[in-house]
Design an enzyme around this catalytic site. Structure first.
Site, mmCIF file in Angstrom:
data_model
loop_
_atom_site.group_PDB
_atom_site.id
_atom_site.type_symbol
_atom_site.label_atom_id
_atom_site.label_comp_id
_atom_site.label_asym_id
_atom_site.label_seq_id
_atom_site.Cartn_x
_atom_site.Cartn_y
_atom_site.Cartn_z
ATOM 1 N N GLY A 44 0.859 -1.110 -0.498
ATOM 2 C CA GLY A 44 -0.457 0.398 0.174
ATOM 3 C C GLY A 44 0.190 1.304 0.098
ATOM 4 N N GLU A 99 4.212 4.746 5.553
ATOM 5 C CA GLU A 99 3.194 3.591 5.821
ATOM 6 C C GLU A 99 1.924 4.010 5.234
ATOM 7 O OE1 GLU A 99 1.537 0.822 6.110
ATOM 8 O OE2 GLU A 99 1.127 -0.251 8.007
ATOM 9 N N ASP A 100 1.327 3.356 5.002
ATOM 10 C CA ASP A 100 -0.629 3.557 4.155
ATOM 11 C C ASP A 100 -1.330 3.992 4.833
ATOM 12 O OD1 ASP A 100 -1.015 1.481 4.690
ATOM 13 O OD2 ASP A 100 -1.011 0.548 3.060
ATOM 14 N N ASP A 103 -4.289 1.610 10.699
ATOM 15 C CA ASP A 103 -5.805 1.630 11.609
ATOM 16 C C ASP A 103 -6.326 0.767 13.255
ATOM 17 O OD1 ASP A 103 -8.404 0.784 10.561
ATOM 18 O OD2 ASP A 103 -8.412 -1.365 9.767
ATOM 19 N N LYS A 131 -6.701 6.046 10.957
ATOM 20 C CA LYS A 131 -7.940 5.624 11.334
ATOM 21 C C LYS A 131 -8.022 5.884 12.959
ATOM 22 C CE LYS A 131 -9.499 3.022 7.708
ATOM 23 N NZ LYS A 131 -10.135 1.694 7.523
ATOM 24 N N PHE A 152 -13.914 2.041 4.145
ATOM 25 C CA PHE A 152 -12.418 1.412 3.675
ATOM 26 C C PHE A 152 -11.851 1.982 2.689
ATOM 27 C CE2 PHE A 152 -10.451 -1.994 1.645
ATOM 28 C CZ PHE A 152 -9.809 -2.155 2.613
ATOM 29 N N ASP A 159 -5.891 -1.105 -1.748
ATOM 30 C CA ASP A 159 -6.691 -1.392 -2.213
ATOM 31 C C ASP A 159 -7.629 -2.428 -1.804
ATOM 32 O OD1 ASP A 159 -4.739 -3.662 -0.484
ATOM 33 O OD2 ASP A 159 -5.712 -5.349 -1.771
ATOM 34 N N ARG A 165 -5.662 0.061 -7.061
ATOM 35 C CA ARG A 165 -4.736 0.566 -6.172
ATOM 36 C C ARG A 165 -4.049 1.810 -7.370
ATOM 37 N NH1 ARG A 165 -2.049 -2.686 -1.906
ATOM 38 N NH2 ARG A 165 -2.516 -4.393 -2.140
HETATM 39 P P1 5GP Z 1 -3.698 -2.488 11.081
HETATM 40 O O1 5GP Z 1 -2.444 -3.669 11.615
HETATM 41 O O2 5GP Z 1 -3.496 -1.209 11.796
HETATM 42 O O3 5GP Z 1 -4.828 -2.789 11.391
HETATM 43 O O4 5GP Z 1 -3.696 -2.171 9.502
HETATM 44 C C1 5GP Z 1 -2.719 -1.802 8.697
HETATM 45 C C2 5GP Z 1 -2.803 -2.403 7.289
HETATM 46 O O5 5GP Z 1 -3.949 -2.779 7.047
HETATM 47 C C3 5GP Z 1 -2.651 -0.823 6.150
HETATM 48 O O6 5GP Z 1 -1.482 -1.294 5.877
HETATM 49 C C4 5GP Z 1 -3.576 -1.722 5.390
HETATM 50 O O7 5GP Z 1 -2.938 -2.521 4.416
HETATM 51 C C5 5GP Z 1 -4.842 -2.335 5.413
HETATM 52 N N1 5GP Z 1 -6.005 -1.522 5.514
HETATM 53 C C6 5GP Z 1 -5.690 -1.139 7.224
HETATM 54 N N2 5GP Z 1 -6.837 -0.140 6.635
HETATM 55 C C7 5GP Z 1 -7.249 -0.275 5.203
HETATM 56 C C8 5GP Z 1 -8.015 0.315 4.817
HETATM 57 O O8 5GP Z 1 -9.478 0.953 4.971
HETATM 58 N N3 5GP Z 1 -7.712 0.584 3.030
HETATM 59 C C9 5GP Z 1 -7.340 -0.665 2.706
HETATM 60 N N4 5GP Z 1 -7.141 -0.703 1.306
HETATM 61 N N5 5GP Z 1 -6.314 -1.625 3.591
HETATM 62 C C10 5GP Z 1 -6.544 -1.168 4.532
#
Ligand code: 5GP
Length: 177
Positions: A44, A99-100, A103, A131, A152, A159, A165
């Site tokens: 991402g 990082e993208d 979450d 988020k 999302f 993606d 993407r």
């Molecule tokens: P976390 O571990 O913080 O829950 O999530 C991190 C990863 O989950 C991000 O690097 C991303 O790849 C994916 N992710 C979390 N939220 C989203 C979202 O809203 N859209 C997308 N496409 N990927 C997400």
């Protein structure tokens, strides 16, 4: 018929460009004489990394790791593992994670712990989006682009089932039944 997602723009490419410029200025101020190692999380962050480093006109290095926590689709499995690790040493380096999206925070806090054990001189985090409403573990974001609602997101590298993407904007999906 299967559910068809509708795509809505949350941040336009122009807004993203302005935000990446702001982040680059903040990062340049802190890192320009330090030859930092920027570590992107695949897949991402590839577009964000590409745009960001073109605005950083000083010596730096780039690496990518691939971590896995999401399966195909929109749900996190919650368990993080390294799928592609580092090829260069981070010991004694000034490391900045790119990082993208943060979450739940599980992926980023896993990577912070993983890298901290490798004894970098410093370790910070730059995230394009955050988020916070979904957080399960606390994460300090040193350089943040946008705070986003609990939707999302796709586009600008993000993606849904490997699709979207290539959208230039950051969008959110609405699934119509
Ligand atoms: P976390 O571990 O913080 O829950 O999530 C991190 C990863 O989950 C991000 O690097 C991303 O790849 C994916 N992710 C979390 N939220 C989203 C979202 O809203 N859209 C997308 N496409 N990927 C997400």
């Amino acid at each position: 018929m299967s559910a068809q997602p509708r795509v809505h723009i949350l941040f336009s490419h122009d807004e993203i460009k302005a935000t990446v410029r702001r982040l680059a200025a903040e990062i340049k101020k802190d890192y320009q004489a330090r030859d930092p190692l920027l570590i992107g999380i695949l897949t991402g962050s590839f577009m964000f990394m590409a745009d960001l480093i073109r605005l950083l006109d000083f010596p730096l290095e780039v690496e990518f790791v691939r971590l896995s926590s999401y399966g195909r689709g929109r749900q996190s499995s919650g368990k993080v593992r390294v799928v592609k690790g580092l090829t260069s040493s981070v010991k004694g380096r000034d490391v900045l994670i790119i990082e993208d999206i943060v979450d739940t925070g599980l992926t980023t806090s896993f990577l912070l712990d993983y890298l901290r054990k490798k004894k970098p001189a410093s370790l910070k985090l730059c995230a394009l989006t955050d988020k916070p409403s979904r957080r399960q573990t606390p994460v300090i974001i040193d350089y943040l682009g946008f705070t986003v609602p609990d939707k999302f997101l796709v586009g600008y590298g993000l993606d849904w089932d490997e699709k979207f993407r290539n959208l230039p904007d950051i969008c959110y999906l609405e699934v119509e039944e």
